[in-house]
Motif scaffolding. Structure first.
Motif, short mmCIF file in Angstrom:
data_model
loop_
_atom_site.label_atom_id
_atom_site.label_comp_id
_atom_site.label_asym_id
_atom_site.label_seq_id
_atom_site.Cartn_x
_atom_site.Cartn_y
_atom_site.Cartn_z
N GLN A 135 0.83 -1.20 0.00
CA GLN A 135 0.00 0.00 0.00
C GLN A 135 0.87 1.26 0.00
OE1 GLN A 135 -2.78 0.36 3.22
NE2 GLN A 135 -3.83 2.08 2.26
N GLU A 138 2.46 1.50 -3.56
CA GLU A 138 1.54 1.74 -4.67
C GLU A 138 0.79 3.05 -4.55
OE1 GLU A 138 -0.80 -1.82 -4.53
OE2 GLU A 138 0.59 -2.92 -5.82
N THR A 139 0.66 3.59 -3.33
CA THR A 139 -0.14 4.80 -3.15
C THR A 139 0.67 5.97 -2.62
OG1 THR A 139 -0.80 4.25 -0.90
CG2 THR A 139 -2.20 3.41 -2.68
N ASP A 146 -5.62 4.43 -4.58
CA ASP A 146 -5.27 3.02 -4.58
C ASP A 146 -5.54 2.43 -5.96
OD1 ASP A 146 -4.45 0.59 -3.67
OD2 ASP A 146 -6.21 0.18 -2.46
#
Length: 166
Positions: A135, A138-139, A146
């Motif tokens: 997380q 990726e964010t 997301d």
């Protein structure tokens, strides 16, 4: 022009056309054999390729205190390794290392001292660490939306290479 000259030019033209057609047929055949799809790789070949791409990233040693029901002070020290198939992920992990370590420390600090040594709890911790690290990566730590799961996550597994509860 005489009839012999016309017949000679006609034969040359006919031979040139035949040569061009043969050249096209031969080059098409070569192209077909060279560029056609080969047989799909076997499972063993895929596993060997995957093993060559596998990389483990060491997040170092993490130490924090645990929740306690007995009034004592308990600590946990772990060493976490992340498994990936992306050769360049190490650089991105290093860029986000403070956020990643913070997420893991918060997760560990929320654990009960008397339960954290249970194998099922350890397995859940590893799964949560993997999810949290993905997380963050990726964010951008929550600054980006997301992704909808179109590509595989960068970290495929997390492992404890050391686990001490005191």
């Amino acid at each position: 022009m005489s009839g012999k000259e016309k017949a000679g030019k006609g034969k040359i033209l006919l031979l040139a056309i035949i040569a061009i057609l043969l050249l096209l047929i031969v080059s098409g055949g070569v192209w077909w054999f060279m560029l056609r799809a080969s047989a799909p790789p076997s499972k063993a070949q895929l596993m060997q390729e995957r093993a060559q791409q596998t990389k483990f990233i060491d997040l170092g040693s993490l130490v924090t205190n645990l929740q306690s029901n007995d009034g004592g002070t308990h600590y946990i020290q772990v060493k976490v390794e992340l498994k990936t198939y992306d050769a360049d992920l190490d650089k991105k992990i290093q860029a986000y290392l403070p956020e990643i370590r913070n997420q893991i420390l918060q997760l560990l600090a929320a654990q009960q001292a008397d339960k954290v040594s249970d194998p099922s709890v350890r397995s859940q911790l590893l799964s949560k660490i993997k999810t949290d690290v993905n997380q963050v990566l990726e964010t951008d730590g929550g600054a980006l939306p997301d992704p909808s799961g179109k590509s595989p996550p960068p970290v495929v597994a997390a492992y404890f290479s050391s686990f001490v509860v005191q």
